[in-house]
Motif scaffolding. Structure first.
Motif, short mmCIF file in Angstrom:
data_model
loop_
_atom_site.label_atom_id
_atom_site.label_comp_id
_atom_site.label_asym_id
_atom_site.label_seq_id
_atom_site.Cartn_x
_atom_site.Cartn_y
_atom_site.Cartn_z
N LYS A 156 -53.23 -33.68 6.97
CA LYS A 156 -53.12 -33.29 5.57
C LYS A 156 -52.41 -31.94 5.41
O LYS A 156 -52.39 -31.37 4.33
CB LYS A 156 -54.52 -33.23 4.93
N GLU A 157 -51.85 -31.44 6.53
CA GLU A 157 -51.09 -30.20 6.44
C GLU A 157 -49.71 -30.49 5.86
O GLU A 157 -49.38 -31.63 5.51
CB GLU A 157 -50.96 -29.57 7.83
N ASN A 158 -48.88 -29.47 5.76
CA ASN A 158 -47.53 -29.62 5.23
C ASN A 158 -46.77 -30.70 6.01
O ASN A 158 -46.69 -30.63 7.23
CB ASN A 158 -46.80 -28.27 5.34
N PRO A 159 -46.22 -31.72 5.31
CA PRO A 159 -45.53 -32.82 6.01
C PRO A 159 -44.39 -32.35 6.91
O PRO A 159 -44.18 -32.89 8.00
CB PRO A 159 -45.02 -33.70 4.87
N LEU A 160 -43.61 -31.35 6.45
CA LEU A 160 -42.51 -30.84 7.25
C LEU A 160 -43.03 -30.20 8.53
O LEU A 160 -42.47 -30.43 9.61
CB LEU A 160 -41.70 -29.82 6.44
N ARG A 161 -44.08 -29.42 8.41
CA ARG A 161 -44.65 -28.79 9.60
C ARG A 161 -45.18 -29.84 10.58
O ARG A 161 -45.00 -29.71 11.78
CB ARG A 161 -45.77 -27.83 9.19
N TYR A 162 -45.83 -30.87 10.05
CA TYR A 162 -46.34 -31.94 10.92
C TYR A 162 -45.19 -32.65 11.63
O TYR A 162 -45.28 -32.97 12.81
CB TYR A 162 -47.16 -32.93 10.10
N TRP A 163 -44.08 -32.88 10.90
CA TRP A 163 -42.92 -33.55 11.50
C TRP A 163 -42.30 -32.68 12.59
O TRP A 163 -41.94 -33.18 13.66
CB TRP A 163 -41.89 -33.85 10.42
N LEU A 164 -42.20 -31.36 12.33
CA LEU A 164 -41.65 -30.46 13.34
C LEU A 164 -42.53 -30.41 14.58
O LEU A 164 -42.03 -30.36 15.71
CB LEU A 164 -41.49 -29.05 12.74
N ARG A 165 -43.84 -30.42 14.36
CA ARG A 165 -44.75 -30.46 15.51
C ARG A 165 -44.53 -31.73 16.32
O ARG A 165 -44.53 -31.70 17.56
CB ARG A 165 -46.21 -30.40 15.04
N GLY A 166 -44.35 -32.85 15.63
CA GLY A 166 -44.11 -34.11 16.32
C GLY A 166 -42.84 -34.07 17.15
O GLY A 166 -42.82 -34.57 18.29
N MET A 167 -41.78 -33.47 16.62
CA MET A 167 -40.53 -33.34 17.37
C MET A 167 -40.72 -32.46 18.60
O MET A 167 -40.21 -32.74 19.69
CB MET A 167 -39.45 -32.76 16.46
N TYR A 168 -41.50 -31.39 18.43
CA TYR A 168 -41.78 -30.50 19.56
C TYR A 168 -42.54 -31.24 20.67
O TYR A 168 -42.20 -31.15 21.85
CB TYR A 168 -42.58 -29.29 19.09
N TYR A 169 -43.58 -31.99 20.28
CA TYR A 169 -44.37 -32.71 21.27
C TYR A 169 -43.51 -33.73 22.02
O TYR A 169 -43.63 -33.88 23.24
CB TYR A 169 -45.53 -33.44 20.59
N LYS A 170 -42.63 -34.41 21.32
CA LYS A 170 -41.77 -35.40 21.97
C LYS A 170 -40.79 -34.72 22.92
O LYS A 170 -40.51 -35.22 24.01
CB LYS A 170 -41.01 -36.21 20.91
N LEU A 171 -40.28 -33.56 22.51
CA LEU A 171 -39.33 -32.83 23.36
C LEU A 171 -40.00 -32.34 24.63
O LEU A 171 -39.47 -32.53 25.74
CB LEU A 171 -38.75 -31.66 22.57
N ILE A 172 -41.16 -31.70 24.51
CA ILE A 172 -41.84 -31.18 25.69
C ILE A 172 -42.31 -32.30 26.60
O ILE A 172 -42.29 -32.19 27.83
CB ILE A 172 -43.02 -30.26 25.28
N ARG A 173 -42.68 -33.44 26.00
CA ARG A 173 -43.11 -34.57 26.81
C ARG A 173 -41.94 -35.15 27.60
O ARG A 173 -42.08 -35.55 28.75
CB ARG A 173 -43.72 -35.64 25.91
N ALA A 174 -40.75 -35.18 26.97
CA ALA A 174 -39.57 -35.71 27.64
C ALA A 174 -39.08 -34.79 28.76
O ALA A 174 -38.56 -35.25 29.78
CB ALA A 174 -38.46 -35.94 26.63
N MET A 175 -39.28 -33.49 28.59
CA MET A 175 -38.74 -32.52 29.54
C MET A 175 -39.71 -32.17 30.66
O MET A 175 -39.31 -31.66 31.70
CB MET A 175 -38.34 -31.24 28.81
N SER A 176 -41.00 -32.43 30.47
CA SER A 176 -42.01 -31.98 31.42
C SER A 176 -42.19 -32.96 32.57
O SER A 176 -42.08 -34.17 32.41
CB SER A 176 -43.35 -31.79 30.70
N ASP A 177 -42.48 -32.40 33.75
CA ASP A 177 -42.82 -33.22 34.91
C ASP A 177 -44.22 -33.80 34.76
O ASP A 177 -44.53 -34.84 35.34
CB ASP A 177 -42.75 -32.38 36.20
N VAL A 178 -45.08 -33.12 34.01
CA VAL A 178 -46.43 -33.59 33.74
C VAL A 178 -46.43 -34.33 32.41
O VAL A 178 -45.86 -33.86 31.43
CB VAL A 178 -47.43 -32.41 33.68
N GLN A 179 -47.04 -35.51 32.37
CA GLN A 179 -47.07 -36.31 31.15
C GLN A 179 -47.92 -35.61 30.10
O GLN A 179 -49.15 -35.65 30.14
CB GLN A 179 -47.64 -37.71 31.45
N GLN A 180 -47.26 -34.95 29.16
CA GLN A 180 -47.97 -34.19 28.13
C GLN A 180 -48.61 -35.11 27.09
O GLN A 180 -48.21 -36.26 26.93
CB GLN A 180 -47.01 -33.22 27.45
#
Length: 322
Positions: free
Chosen positions: A127-151
């Motif tokens: 229920k937070e700001n939709p833009l902030r939630y979307w940006l968080r989602g992009m960050y999580y996907k990026l770090i998950r794709a780049m990390s050796d550990v499955q984030q």
């Protein structure tokens, strides 16, 4: 009787600490009366009346405990240290602002009783700001794709940790712990439960661009090598392209000496382009060096100013975690 610890980090939460404490107590009285419990607040040098309210809560009920930090040690060190100070058979990490629903505490406890050692609560909506939630989602996907550990995507730390996992946290001896990555790395069999993140009940978040950027850089430098690898590959590619352009200009100039005028524009564009790339990767390299420097200096996670309602047994837990 088994004991459950509720660990609540706080910073300038004078409008929430009283309500969250009473809400947690009500959950135990109503649905988890067969368990003993403690509620541990760790305050990161609040500037409002948070500590004053915590003192009253601790005076009313000895099961409510408090640790007051000497200064603000950041959004990662303080909760991590607080987890290591709990004494329950399991510990639930909970935010003070009601964004983590207290109603989910019994659900986590019941799953823990089934044998799950770590339970991660995953935000599938917010229920937070939709833009902030979307940006968080992009960050999580990026770090998950780049990390050796499955984030773990959309995991903030809200969850349940068995005593055995708390003991693992104590042994890591990391001066800059990133709990989300540690859970992904050392609790591969964790149970994930979805929930909708709520709005803050009161007060204003202390997170800003710089604190969020610091969190992002800590995760990148702790769990990825992709940034440095990308810098290496980018250097090869840019060097190769520059060499081909230089050959093209040389051939054109030799074949059309009088007609082909290179001008200053390509030179200026090339200088600014390469300068921007260099500054970007120097900054990225600096983030890795800063992370290494913090770990090498190895300052303590937290220095306490005061602790309330701790017994001698609790102090032995403290000594074992330092």
């Amino acid at each position: 009787m088994r004991k459950i610890s509720i660990m609540i980090p706080c910073y300038n939460e004078q409008d929430n600490v009283w309500s969250i404490c009473k809400a947690v107590q009500a959950v135990f009285e109503r649905e988890l009366s067969e368990y003993n419990y403690e509620i541990l607040f760790i305050d990161n040098k609040s500037k409002d009346d948070t500590r004053k309210i915590l003192r009253i809560l601790c005076k009313e009920d000895t099961r409510v405990k408090a640790i007051f930090n000497m200064k603000n040690f950041g959004q990662f060190n303080s909760p991590y240290y607080g987890l290591c100070q709990t004494t329950g058979d399991c510990t639930i990490l909970l935010c003070a602002d009601f964004q983590d629903p207290v109603e989910l505490i019994p659900t986590m406890v019941h799953e823990w009783e089934k044998g799950h050692k770590v339970i991660s609560m995953i935000k599938t909506s917010s229920k937070e700001n939709p833009l902030r939630y979307w940006l968080r989602g992009m960050y999580y996907k990026l770090i998950r794709a780049m990390s050796d550990v499955q984030q773990i995507e959309h995991f903030t730390g809200f969850g349940l940790y068995d005593r055995s996992f708390i003991e693992v946290l104590k042994t890591l001896d990391d001066p800059t712990p990133f709990l989300r990555g540690i859970v992904a790395e050392y609790a591969p069999d964790h149970l994930e439960i979805s929930y909708e993140q709520q709005k803050r009940k009161a007060g204003k978040t202390s997170n800003n661009f710089f604190s969020l950027f610091d969190a992002a850089m800590l995760s990148f430098t702790s769990y990825t090598k992709a940034g440095l690898r990308f810098a290496t590959f980018a250097g090869f590619i840019v060097s190769g392209v520059s060499f081909l352009i230089a050959i093209f200009y040389l051939i054109q100039k030799l074949n059309h000496w009088d007609q082909f005028i290179a001008g200053n524009a390509p030179i200026l564009i090339g200088v600014f382009f390469l300068g921007g790339i260099q500054l970007f990767f120097i900054g990225l390299l600096g983030e890795y060096i800063l992370s290494m420097n913090t770990r090498i200096i190895h300052r303590p996670l937290v220095i306490e100013e005061e602790r309330i309602n701790f017994t001698e047994t609790d102090d032995r837990v403290r000594d074992a975690s330092i």
